[in-house]
Design an enzyme around this catalytic site. Sequence first.
Site, PDB file in Angstrom:
ATOM      1  N   SER A  34      -4.954   8.818   7.281  1.00 64.85           N
ATOM      2  CA  SER A  34      -4.382   7.469   7.183  1.00 64.85           C
ATOM      3  C   SER A  34      -3.395   7.360   6.034  1.00 64.85           C
ATOM      4  O   SER A  34      -2.281   6.849   6.213  1.00 64.85           O
ATOM      5  CB  SER A  34      -5.478   6.412   7.052  1.00 64.85           C
ATOM      6  OG  SER A  34      -6.223   6.621   5.886  1.00 64.85           O
ATOM      7  N   GLU A  43      -1.021   1.748   8.530  1.00 67.78           N
ATOM      8  CA  GLU A  43      -2.125   1.302   9.391  1.00 67.78           C
ATOM      9  C   GLU A  43      -1.703   0.236  10.398  1.00 67.78           C
ATOM     10  O   GLU A  43      -2.266   0.147  11.493  1.00 67.78           O
ATOM     11  CB  GLU A  43      -3.282   0.781   8.518  1.00 67.78           C
ATOM     12  CG  GLU A  43      -4.557   0.549   9.305  1.00 67.78           C
ATOM     13  CD  GLU A  43      -5.761   0.240   8.427  1.00 67.78           C
ATOM     14  OE1 GLU A  43      -5.678   0.466   7.197  1.00 67.78           O
ATOM     15  OE2 GLU A  43      -6.776  -0.225   8.973  1.00 67.78           O
ATOM     16  N   HIS A 103     -16.634   3.220   9.440  1.00 66.24           N
ATOM     17  CA  HIS A 103     -16.985   4.316   8.527  1.00 66.24           C
ATOM     18  C   HIS A 103     -18.501   4.395   8.451  1.00 66.24           C
ATOM     19  O   HIS A 103     -19.168   3.375   8.274  1.00 66.24           O
ATOM     20  CB  HIS A 103     -16.385   4.065   7.141  1.00 66.24           C
ATOM     21  CG  HIS A 103     -16.417   5.283   6.265  1.00 66.24           C
ATOM     22  ND1 HIS A 103     -17.577   5.788   5.731  1.00 66.24           N
ATOM     23  CD2 HIS A 103     -15.428   6.113   5.856  1.00 66.24           C
ATOM     24  CE1 HIS A 103     -17.294   6.879   5.021  1.00 66.24           C
ATOM     25  NE2 HIS A 103     -15.996   7.095   5.077  1.00 66.24           N
ATOM     26  N   ARG A 142      -9.687   8.216  14.462  1.00 68.05           N
ATOM     27  CA  ARG A 142      -8.844   8.863  13.451  1.00 68.05           C
ATOM     28  C   ARG A 142      -9.614   9.917  12.655  1.00 68.05           C
ATOM     29  O   ARG A 142     -10.767   9.705  12.271  1.00 68.05           O
ATOM     30  CB  ARG A 142      -8.287   7.806  12.485  1.00 68.05           C
ATOM     31  CG  ARG A 142      -7.490   8.406  11.346  1.00 68.05           C
ATOM     32  CD  ARG A 142      -6.921   7.357  10.449  1.00 68.05           C
ATOM     33  NE  ARG A 142      -7.922   6.599   9.746  1.00 68.05           N
ATOM     34  CZ  ARG A 142      -8.541   7.010   8.640  1.00 68.05           C
ATOM     35  NH1 ARG A 142      -8.290   8.202   8.126  1.00 68.05           N
ATOM     36  NH2 ARG A 142      -9.422   6.234   8.043  1.00 68.05           N
ATOM     37  N   GLU A 183     -13.589  17.210   4.850  1.00 64.88           N
ATOM     38  CA  GLU A 183     -14.193  16.006   5.424  1.00 64.88           C
ATOM     39  C   GLU A 183     -14.552  16.285   6.882  1.00 64.88           C
ATOM     40  O   GLU A 183     -14.193  17.327   7.437  1.00 64.88           O
ATOM     41  CB  GLU A 183     -13.237  14.820   5.290  1.00 64.88           C
ATOM     42  CG  GLU A 183     -13.069  14.423   3.826  1.00 64.88           C
ATOM     43  CD  GLU A 183     -12.282  13.147   3.653  1.00 64.88           C
ATOM     44  OE1 GLU A 183     -12.893  12.085   3.551  1.00 64.88           O
ATOM     45  OE2 GLU A 183     -11.052  13.223   3.613  1.00 64.88           O
ATOM     46  N   GLY A 240       0.861  -1.185   0.000  1.00 70.32           N
ATOM     47  CA  GLY A 240       0.000   0.000   0.000  1.00 70.32           C
ATOM     48  C   GLY A 240       0.898   1.236   0.000  1.00 70.32           C
ATOM     49  O   GLY A 240       2.105   1.151  -0.282  1.00 70.32           O
ATOM     50  N   HIS A 270     -13.696  -0.064   9.095  1.00 69.62           N
ATOM     51  CA  HIS A 270     -12.940   0.709   8.104  1.00 69.62           C
ATOM     52  C   HIS A 270     -11.448   0.754   8.374  1.00 69.62           C
ATOM     53  O   HIS A 270     -10.640   0.628   7.459  1.00 69.62           O
ATOM     54  CB  HIS A 270     -13.511   2.128   8.096  1.00 69.62           C
ATOM     55  CG  HIS A 270     -12.928   3.046   7.072  1.00 69.62           C
ATOM     56  ND1 HIS A 270     -12.962   2.761   5.725  1.00 69.62           N
ATOM     57  CD2 HIS A 270     -12.305   4.263   7.187  1.00 69.62           C
ATOM     58  CE1 HIS A 270     -12.389   3.758   5.048  1.00 69.62           C
ATOM     59  NE2 HIS A 270     -11.975   4.659   5.913  1.00 69.62           N
ATOM     60  N   ARG A 281     -16.355  10.955  13.019  1.00 66.76           N
ATOM     61  CA  ARG A 281     -16.835   9.738  12.382  1.00 66.76           C
ATOM     62  C   ARG A 281     -17.488   8.757  13.355  1.00 66.76           C
ATOM     63  O   ARG A 281     -18.481   8.107  13.033  1.00 66.76           O
ATOM     64  CB  ARG A 281     -15.609   9.074  11.758  1.00 66.76           C
ATOM     65  CG  ARG A 281     -15.898   8.205  10.618  1.00 66.76           C
ATOM     66  CD  ARG A 281     -14.611   7.772   9.983  1.00 66.76           C
ATOM     67  NE  ARG A 281     -14.308   8.583   8.830  1.00 66.76           N
ATOM     68  CZ  ARG A 281     -13.249   8.387   8.051  1.00 66.76           C
ATOM     69  NH1 ARG A 281     -12.407   7.417   8.322  1.00 66.76           N
ATOM     70  NH2 ARG A 281     -13.037   9.148   7.010  1.00 66.76           N
ATOM     71  N   ALA A 329      -9.066   3.941  -1.136  1.00 64.96           N
ATOM     72  CA  ALA A 329      -9.280   5.204  -0.417  1.00 64.96           C
ATOM     73  C   ALA A 329      -9.867   6.221  -1.385  1.00 64.96           C
ATOM     74  O   ALA A 329      -9.357   6.406  -2.487  1.00 64.96           O
ATOM     75  CB  ALA A 329      -7.963   5.714   0.155  1.00 64.96           C
ATOM     76  N   GLN A 330     -10.923   6.877  -0.971  1.00 66.14           N
ATOM     77  CA  GLN A 330     -11.600   7.796  -1.892  1.00 66.14           C
ATOM     78  C   GLN A 330     -11.331   9.262  -1.548  1.00 66.14           C
ATOM     79  O   GLN A 330     -10.816  10.022  -2.357  1.00 66.14           O
ATOM     80  CB  GLN A 330     -13.117   7.555  -1.852  1.00 66.14           C
ATOM     81  CG  GLN A 330     -13.529   6.243  -2.456  1.00 66.14           C
ATOM     82  CD  GLN A 330     -15.048   6.049  -2.400  1.00 66.14           C
ATOM     83  OE1 GLN A 330     -15.791   6.963  -2.108  1.00 66.14           O
ATOM     84  NE2 GLN A 330     -15.487   4.840  -2.684  1.00 66.14           N
TER      85      GLN A 330
HETATM   86  C1  SIN Z   1     -13.571   8.587   2.944  1.00 61.88           C
HETATM   87  O1  SIN Z   1     -13.306   8.927   1.797  1.00 61.88           O
HETATM   88  O2  SIN Z   1     -14.665   8.818   3.457  1.00 61.88           O
HETATM   89  C2  SIN Z   1     -12.537   7.856   3.761  1.00 61.88           C
HETATM   90  C3  SIN Z   1     -11.384   8.713   4.041  1.00 61.88           C
HETATM   91  C4  SIN Z   1     -10.567   8.209   5.223  1.00 61.88           C
HETATM   92  O3  SIN Z   1     -10.870   7.161   5.796  1.00 61.88           O
HETATM   93  O4  SIN Z   1      -9.618   8.910   5.612  1.00 61.88           O
END
Ligand code: SIN
Length: 522
Positions: free
Chosen positions: A377, A361, A230, A372, A114, A14, A337, A276, A47-48
């Site tokens: 991450s 991780e 998540h 977190r 975020e 990764g 997650h 979160r 990861a998005q």
């Molecule tokens: C997400 O795109 O919602 C996840 C991002 C993350 O876990 O840092």
Amino acid sequence: MTEAARRPLIIGSGIAGLYVALRCRELGLRPTIVTKARLEESNTRYAQGGIAAAIGPDDSPRRHLEDTVRAGDELVDRAAARVLTSEAPARVADLVRYGVPFDTVEGRIALGREAAHSRFRTLHAGGDATGLSIEETLKRRVLDAGIEARERTILRALRPGGRDGPIAVLSHADGKDVEFETSGPVVLATGGAGGLYRQSSNPSIATGEGVAIAFRGGARLADMEFIQFHPTAFYREGAPRFLITEALRGEGAVLRNEAGDRFLTAVHRDGELAPRDIVARAIDREIVNSGHPCVYLDATALPRDLLFARFPSVCHFVASFGLDPSRDQIPVAPVAHYMIGGVATDLEGRSSLPGLYAAGEVAATGVHGANRLAGNSLLEGLVFGERVARQLLRPASGGPRPADRTLELALPTGIARTEEAEDLEEVRGGLWDDVGIVRTADGLGAAAERFERLARIASSTRADALPGPVANAGLTALLIARAALARTESRGAHFRSDWPQRRAQWRIHLGWRLKAPAGRAT
Ligand code: SIN
């Protein structure tokens, strides 16, 4: 420096594994990467939202630090978080140098927002394909640099080694037999254990083996009770639990229950952008109370062109279920997650075993506390990966300081029987049902008993068989359950309905070490 010391073995591919390998090569070392599937298959790929760094004109590492500390529910190691946030801008500059195509607006890197961030500070690429872009770019760089990469190869054991590091025992991913052994520095970049949960955003290869093998080898662990859930993965019976990025809420999408009501505004002043753990628990409560299996992410107020440009992967995925996010609400529910704990390290990535390092991780630096912050991450893989690479060049003794409280666990021994396909399902079901978003002493105790039995299962009938995937999954799950049982309070991602409050005496990190067999000291 010995020849062995110049050849670090990096386990995992990764962001942490690929980045450490690249930096080692740039520093003149000769790293080898070992990875259990294909080089490009890892949690990073999925990861998005993006990667956090304070590079905006209204931002500073100090603000990023404060947001990280606030999200971590009084348990963030401030020194680690200061390192993370102050070195973030330089590390994302490295990604730019390697060619990661971050999205831009008018020639400047675009920044998303975020949950629990006070500023727009999330760099993204390909809209919501950030992990994929990073993984593919770093992989190409690794191959261009001629770094040796052994695919479909797994770490089986770590044994006491020579002066440069432990002996790493490796085998083919399908094979039972040892293929080769190395003696020199080993970097664990094996990722997390989210794939051990029945409902997860992680690929199935994220099984926490690195943690189990390091623990069997004598390394200390920390913070194992903290598994982050998540809040929003796609929900449809039988469909994959595809992540629906938090960045959508950062752009203004809201959560509604089955009745169509926004429920988070009554839970937290930041509503859908609350930390979160709070959002995940609020959704879980809605689901339990209503008996309806999901809630809905409503992005219909967002402009259609923004949705499709910024979130192409999400739009494409939900379209395969006949949904258009500019018109339809997306059914979502929480999933496992991210593993907050892992192999205890210091700020240079040194574990308690000489020559064994961990980054990303799999490592527990204390940087995330009990919960977190989004975007931290991918970042930790780079920041602590850089520090590991520099240590490998100039090794100095050191390691994590002992946790505030350390418990011992004896390795479950005795071969109950050889492993079977459904054993892993038992781990996955047990973790989800009893070591999930809401935990109780009864559930955790029962789960620990099952995991203890599974951790004893042999990989083959041979007397000298090394522990296999089931035994390692069982051991990782056992450590998570035992740690969650020990922590009689609720904090961050760890919630006990029988101990629903935060308790001052638990403002501590919980560590784990191997209990020596009777008559032998550790
Ligand atoms: C997400 O795109 O919602 C996840 C991002 C993350 O876990 O840092």
